[in-house]
Design a protein around this motif. Sequence first.
Motif, PDB file in Angstrom:
ATOM      1  N   ILE A  39      29.366  45.304  45.412  1.00 19.09           N
ATOM      2  CA  ILE A  39      29.581  45.537  43.985  1.00 19.09           C
ATOM      3  C   ILE A  39      28.617  44.655  43.202  1.00 19.09           C
ATOM      4  CG2 ILE A  39      32.001  46.229  44.207  1.00 19.09           C
ATOM      5  CD1 ILE A  39      32.819  43.431  43.307  1.00 19.09           C
ATOM      6  N   ARG A  40      28.264  45.105  41.997  1.00 19.97           N
ATOM      7  CA  ARG A  40      27.410  44.333  41.099  1.00 19.97           C
ATOM      8  C   ARG A  40      28.183  44.153  39.795  1.00 19.97           C
ATOM      9  NH1 ARG A  40      22.350  42.833  41.106  1.00 19.97           N
ATOM     10  NH2 ARG A  40      21.848  44.166  42.870  1.00 19.97           N
ATOM     11  N   LEU A  41      28.139  42.929  39.260  1.00 25.05           N
ATOM     12  CA  LEU A  41      28.813  42.638  38.003  1.00 25.05           C
ATOM     13  C   LEU A  41      27.854  42.839  36.839  1.00 25.05           C
ATOM     14  CD1 LEU A  41      30.822  39.413  38.967  1.00 25.05           C
ATOM     15  CD2 LEU A  41      31.479  41.816  39.198  1.00 25.05           C
ATOM     16  N   GLY A  52      37.151  44.777  55.912  1.00 22.92           N
ATOM     17  CA  GLY A  52      38.509  45.052  55.457  1.00 22.92           C
ATOM     18  C   GLY A  52      38.578  45.399  53.978  1.00 22.92           C
ATOM     19  N   SER A  53      37.511  45.112  53.247  1.00 28.54           N
ATOM     20  CA  SER A  53      37.453  45.478  51.829  1.00 28.54           C
ATOM     21  C   SER A  53      36.522  46.673  51.682  1.00 28.54           C
ATOM     22  CB  SER A  53      36.912  44.319  50.993  1.00 28.54           C
ATOM     23  OG  SER A  53      37.772  43.226  51.034  1.00 28.54           O
ATOM     24  N   THR A  62      36.106  47.405  35.755  1.00 28.90           N
ATOM     25  CA  THR A  62      37.230  46.614  36.239  1.00 28.90           C
ATOM     26  C   THR A  62      36.899  45.127  36.182  1.00 28.90           C
ATOM     27  OG1 THR A  62      37.805  48.388  37.771  1.00 28.90           O
ATOM     28  CG2 THR A  62      38.769  46.235  38.215  1.00 28.90           C
ATOM     29  N   LYS A  63      37.809  44.323  35.631  1.00 36.91           N
ATOM     30  CA  LYS A  63      37.634  42.868  35.618  1.00 36.91           C
ATOM     31  C   LYS A  63      38.070  42.329  36.977  1.00 36.91           C
ATOM     32  CE  LYS A  63      38.536  42.241  30.716  1.00 36.91           C
ATOM     33  NZ  LYS A  63      39.401  41.581  29.722  1.00 36.91           N
ATOM     34  N   VAL A  64      37.243  41.449  37.570  1.00 37.09           N
ATOM     35  CA  VAL A  64      37.537  40.905  38.892  1.00 37.09           C
ATOM     36  C   VAL A  64      37.286  39.399  38.933  1.00 37.09           C
ATOM     37  CG1 VAL A  64      37.085  43.039  40.169  1.00 37.09           C
ATOM     38  CG2 VAL A  64      35.208  41.460  39.715  1.00 37.09           C
ATOM     39  N   ALA A  79      37.214  37.280  49.043  1.00 36.67           N
ATOM     40  CA  ALA A  79      38.372  37.794  48.318  1.00 36.67           C
ATOM     41  C   ALA A  79      37.919  38.302  46.952  1.00 36.67           C
ATOM     42  CB  ALA A  79      39.432  36.721  48.149  1.00 36.67           C
ATOM     43  N   VAL A  80      38.444  39.461  46.584  1.00 33.55           N
ATOM     44  CA  VAL A  80      38.185  40.015  45.252  1.00 33.55           C
ATOM     45  C   VAL A  80      39.537  40.421  44.679  1.00 33.55           C
ATOM     46  CG1 VAL A  80      36.994  41.765  43.897  1.00 33.55           C
ATOM     47  CG2 VAL A  80      35.955  40.921  46.005  1.00 33.55           C
ATOM     48  N   LYS A  81      39.856  39.817  43.540  1.00 34.00           N
ATOM     49  CA  LYS A  81      41.149  40.073  42.900  1.00 34.00           C
ATOM     50  C   LYS A  81      40.895  40.805  41.595  1.00 34.00           C
ATOM     51  CE  LYS A  81      45.184  37.733  41.062  1.00 34.00           C
ATOM     52  NZ  LYS A  81      45.795  36.436  40.739  1.00 34.00           N
ATOM     53  N   ILE A  82      41.606  41.903  41.398  1.00 31.85           N
ATOM     54  CA  ILE A  82      41.505  42.658  40.145  1.00 31.85           C
ATOM     55  C   ILE A  82      42.341  41.923  39.100  1.00 31.85           C
ATOM     56  CG2 ILE A  82      42.055  44.822  38.999  1.00 31.85           C
ATOM     57  CD1 ILE A  82      41.472  46.218  41.675  1.00 31.85           C
ATOM     58  N   MET A  83      41.699  41.654  37.952  1.00 33.85           N
ATOM     59  CA  MET A  83      42.346  40.918  36.867  1.00 33.85           C
ATOM     60  C   MET A  83      42.855  41.918  35.820  1.00 33.85           C
ATOM     61  SD  MET A  83      41.808  37.947  38.071  1.00 33.85           S
ATOM     62  CE  MET A  83      42.247  36.841  36.757  1.00 33.85           C
TER      63      MET A  83
END
Length: 84
Positions: A39-41, A52-53, A62-64, A79-83
Motif C-alpha cells: 500500500i502507498r499512503l 497473512g495480510s 482509509t486511515k491506517v 501490523a496495519v490497523k484501520i483507524m
Amino acid sequence: MKTMATLTTVAALALMTAPVFAASASGVVKSVDPSHDSIRLTDGSAFTLAEGSEAEDFKPGTKVAITYVKKHGESIASAVKIMK
C-alpha cells in the motif's frame, strides 16, 4: 594476534545480530497494489504487507496506523490497523 581476531569476530557477530526496532507511521491510503501486497499512503510512503495480510483489505481513503521495520531498504508492515 589471536586476541585481535577473536575481538573482530565478536564485534562482527554483535553487529549482525543487532535487534531490529519497529517504527510506526499513520496516514491515509492513496493506492493499493495487490500484485505486490503493498500500500502507498498519501504522503508517498509505501509499505509491503507481511505474510497473512492482503492489500485487498485496504481501500484508498482509509486511515491506517502502521507498525513496520526497514529491511533491505524496504518498509515491511508487521501490523496495519484501520483507524476511525
